[in-house]
Motif scaffolding. Structure first.
Motif, short mmCIF file in Angstrom:
data_model
loop_
_atom_site.label_atom_id
_atom_site.label_comp_id
_atom_site.label_asym_id
_atom_site.label_seq_id
_atom_site.Cartn_x
_atom_site.Cartn_y
_atom_site.Cartn_z
N GLU A 165 33.97 47.44 47.74
CA GLU A 165 35.33 47.40 48.03
C GLU A 165 35.83 48.80 48.34
O GLU A 165 35.82 49.87 47.16
CB GLU A 165 36.01 46.48 47.20
N ILE A 166 36.54 49.13 49.46
CA ILE A 166 37.30 50.28 49.48
C ILE A 166 38.68 49.89 48.87
O ILE A 166 39.30 48.82 49.22
CB ILE A 166 37.48 50.72 51.11
N LEU B 234 41.89 56.78 50.48
CA LEU B 234 40.72 55.79 50.26
C LEU B 234 39.82 56.19 49.33
O LEU B 234 39.62 57.29 49.27
CB LEU B 234 40.26 55.52 51.66
N LEU C 17 36.40 54.71 46.59
CA LEU C 17 35.58 53.62 45.80
C LEU C 17 35.84 53.61 44.48
O LEU C 17 36.01 54.80 44.06
CB LEU C 17 34.24 53.81 46.17
N LEU D 178 40.11 54.53 57.74
CA LEU D 178 39.51 53.35 57.32
C LEU D 178 38.56 52.65 58.56
O LEU D 178 37.58 52.23 58.07
CB LEU D 178 40.72 51.77 57.33
N LEU E 198 35.04 53.85 57.88
CA LEU E 198 34.32 53.58 56.80
C LEU E 198 34.00 52.05 56.90
O LEU E 198 32.78 51.72 56.21
CB LEU E 198 35.33 54.01 55.45
N THR F 66 26.12 52.78 53.52
CA THR F 66 26.60 53.90 52.46
C THR F 66 25.65 54.04 51.46
O THR F 66 25.44 53.07 50.73
CB THR F 66 28.01 53.66 51.83
N LEU G 281 30.54 49.38 52.88
CA LEU G 281 31.85 49.31 52.65
C LEU G 281 32.81 48.15 53.31
O LEU G 281 32.60 47.97 54.56
CB LEU G 281 32.34 50.82 53.02
N ASP H 195 36.63 45.71 53.12
CA ASP H 195 38.07 45.61 52.83
C ASP H 195 38.30 43.97 52.36
O ASP H 195 39.07 43.66 53.15
CB ASP H 195 38.97 46.18 53.68
#
Length: 173
Positions: free
Chosen positions: A66-67, A75, A77, A134, A137, A142, A163, A165
Motif C-alpha cells: 500500500e502506498i 507518497l 511505503l 501516483l 507508482l 517493485t 504498489l 492504493d
C-alpha cells in the motif's frame, strides 16, 4: 583571533557536509545503501512486511504493498521488519524500493527494535517517493530490499511487490 574562528567554521562546515553525505537518504542511486556489504551473516533473520495494529504480515513475492499519502503530500511505503536471532534493542536498518522505470528510493537509519514473542520488530520504516507521481507508482512491480545490521552481524531480504492504493487514500479526484 579571526583566523582561528574562520578555520573553526570551515572545519564545522566540512564535518556537516560529511555527515550529510553519510547519513542522507533520497531517491538517487549514488550513495544508496548496499545491503550489508562488509558484514557477515551471524544467525540473524529479517522479513519485510507491514503491520496492522499488532499483527505483522510478511510480504511474499507478488503481494500488494500500500502506498501512503503523508500529511505533507509525499507518497511513501510504510514497512515493518521482523528481526529474529537477536535480543538487541536497536539495529541499523536499510530499505530500498526499485520501481520499474524509476530511480531507486531508499532509507537508512538506526531503529528501535520492539520485542514480541521470539522476534523483534523495526516499525515505521518509510521509503519516500519524493520525485514520483501516483501515476508513476500504481500497479508497478517493485523490488523491495531490506537489511539489518547489529553488532557486526547482518541479514538481508528481497521481495517483489506491486504498489497499490487499495484504501483509496491517495487517489486524486
Amino acid at each position: 583571533g579571526r583566523g582561528t574562528r574562520r578555520s573553526g567554521m570551515v572545519g564545522a562546515m566540512v564535518r556537516f557536509v560529511a555527515l550529510m553525505l553519510v547519513a542522507g537518504c533520497g531517491s538517487s542511486a549514488a550513495g544508496s545503501p548496499d545491503a550489508a556489504a562488509d558484514v557477515a551473516p551471524c544467525g540473524l533473520g529479517v522479513a519485510i512486511g507491514s503491520k496492522d495494529g499488532d499483527a505483522f504480515a510478511a510480504y511474499d513475492d507478488g503481494d500488494s504493498a500500500e502506498i501512503v499519502l503523508g500529511f505533507q503530500g509525499f507518497l511513501f511505503l510504510l514497512l515493518s521488519l521482523r528481526v529474529e536471532g537477536t535480543d538487541a534493542d536497536t539495529a541499523e536498518v536499510s530499505a530500498r524500493a526499485e520501481v520499474e522505470g524509476l530511480s531507486p528510493s531508499w532509507t537508512r537509519s538506526t531503529k528501535p527494535l520492539h520485542a514480541d514473542g521470539d522476534a523483534r520488530y523495526a516499525n515505521d520504516v518509510q521509503i519516500f517517493f519524493n520525485t514520483s507521481s501516483l501515476a508513476d507508482l500504481l500497479g508497478k512491480e517493485t523490488l523491495l530490499s531490506a537489511s539489518v545490521q547489529i553488532d557486526g552481524c547482518a541479514a538481508t531480504e528481497e521481495r517483489r511487490v506491486v504498489l497499490v492504493d487499495a484504501q483509496g487514500c491517495v487517489a486524486q479526484p
